[in-house]
Design a protein around this motif. Sequence first.
Motif, mmCIF file in Angstrom:
data_model
loop_
_atom_site.group_PDB
_atom_site.id
_atom_site.type_symbol
_atom_site.label_atom_id
_atom_site.label_comp_id
_atom_site.label_asym_id
_atom_site.label_seq_id
_atom_site.Cartn_x
_atom_site.Cartn_y
_atom_site.Cartn_z
ATOM 1 N N LEU A 44 0.829 -1.202 0.000
ATOM 2 C CA LEU A 44 0.000 0.000 0.000
ATOM 3 C C LEU A 44 0.863 1.252 0.000
ATOM 4 N N SER A 45 1.919 1.256 0.795
ATOM 5 C CA SER A 45 2.808 2.414 0.844
ATOM 6 C C SER A 45 3.507 2.623 -0.493
ATOM 7 N N LEU A 46 3.973 1.542 -1.106
ATOM 8 C CA LEU A 46 4.701 1.661 -2.368
ATOM 9 C C LEU A 46 3.791 2.140 -3.492
ATOM 10 N N GLY A 126 8.889 13.998 0.785
ATOM 11 C CA GLY A 126 9.650 13.931 2.031
ATOM 12 C C GLY A 126 9.068 12.945 3.019
ATOM 13 N N ILE A 127 7.729 12.868 3.057
ATOM 14 C CA ILE A 127 7.080 11.908 3.966
ATOM 15 C C ILE A 127 7.402 10.479 3.549
ATOM 16 N N TYR A 131 9.470 7.671 5.802
ATOM 17 C CA TYR A 131 8.784 6.503 6.358
ATOM 18 C C TYR A 131 9.031 5.241 5.552
ATOM 19 N N HIS A 132 8.877 5.325 4.240
ATOM 20 C CA HIS A 132 8.975 4.113 3.417
ATOM 21 C C HIS A 132 10.418 3.770 3.077
ATOM 22 N N PHE A 133 11.207 4.768 2.678
ATOM 23 C CA PHE A 133 12.562 4.497 2.204
ATOM 24 C C PHE A 133 13.630 4.744 3.264
ATOM 25 N N VAL A 187 10.358 16.559 7.892
ATOM 26 C CA VAL A 187 10.220 16.973 9.289
ATOM 27 C C VAL A 187 8.841 16.596 9.826
ATOM 28 N N LEU A 188 7.796 16.833 9.042
ATOM 29 C CA LEU A 188 6.442 16.528 9.492
ATOM 30 C C LEU A 188 6.207 15.032 9.618
ATOM 31 N N ALA A 189 6.963 14.225 8.889
ATOM 32 C CA ALA A 189 6.779 12.772 8.951
ATOM 33 C C ALA A 189 7.317 12.173 10.236
#
Length: 447
Positions: A44-46, A126-127, A131-133, A187-189
């Motif tokens: 789902l993220s990818l 950036g998020i 998170y994912h990478f 930063v927000l992530a």
Amino acid sequence: MTDAYLLPIKTAAALFPLLALALFLPTAVALYRRHGVMSRGRALSLYGFLYYALSAFCMTVVPLPRRSADMCGRFAAVADPQLIPGNTFGDIWKEAHGKVGVNALVLQNPAVAGTLFNLLLLLPLGIFLRYHFRQGLRATAALGFGASLFFELTQWSGVWGLYACPYRLFDVDDLIVNTSGAMLGWVLAGPVARRLPTLETLDGRALARHPVPFGRRLTALVVDLVGYAAATLLAVVVSTGFGVGDLVLWVPIAAFAGWFVVLPYLTGATPGKRLLLLRVVPSDGASGALPLWRLAVRALVLGVAALPLLAGLSFATAVLLFEPSLSGLLHTAQANGEDAVYLVASSPEQAFVAMLGVTLLVAYGLRTLRHPDGLGPHETLSGLRNEALPHTRARRPLGAVAVPVAVTAPAPVTVTVPGPVAGPVAVGTAPVAARATAPREKTLTSV
């Protein structure tokens, strides 16, 4: 102005299913090789990142202008790149028409809206990168700048030569604002990433339930079937070219036996399984070469389920390519199912074989999923099963903890020193206990 943003989003939504389908097999192979599993969270993220990337690209090129002889004249104002940093402030003042106020300078200023859009364009990047990478702030800034530069060059080059001149402005301020947006997203992530479970945790849970996931085996089978079909087609073309057309009917059988029997016997896995880091092993744990008869039984049962579908698809492809009346049909038939009805009516045998193949594969998959150990009929009947090799991102546990080992210094040595004070003098130190750390062992976890 809203339509200018909605059209790229609609375009991305229309293109995404085709792109996702085209990239599904390579994506599955990459995820299974790197992580051993394609968990729902990671997939789902990818795919969320894929849809975002497609939307961001469409935002920079859509709507595409109409080609005309005077196109370069119509877009002459954006022909030269804007290379002066801070020019955006001048645009804001120009759009305010000299008025000083919140509405003129901010709320109703198109230049401010455009700058805010450029800031938000790469904020999701950036998020995802954090998170994912699992990228740091410096890498995020570099990748954000690279993505922004790609977008700006796409616009400046007229979509890489698709148009004779640019139809959007190359602006260095966009590079600065886009990169800042990616860094702001990183930063927000942070708070979000701390609350959500890591993707590695989700992968570990999935692997604990299914040491060799069904999707991983299915992906290997699809790769094998695609490779087998390509090899068979090549062998048929070569045999026909050498004038041995009488042997063409035996080519698919020989290629199937070579792919699913001979190669596993020699190497322990088919090419598809090797690509997915799998191998075939006896269910009873016996060592040594795989028995040929077990491999033959496995291939025969698998062929009964898979070959009808391949045959049906081959017949359908032949009908689409060589049916003489099909070209006229495609010009006259409307989009109401007449094409499909015509193909079924003109080639009922091929349609039946294709439907039989689909039915067998669905029943085969359901039977495999319902098995307590997730084994398919070809595995239970042949006594051979899949074993997963360590994937490239398999965790490497730390070795044994430090073990205290007593190290004793040499015993004191007694010597005689000549001089006013004669007699034995002890030279040395008392025994000392020290700690030595056992070397760490680097081993891959089994899956």
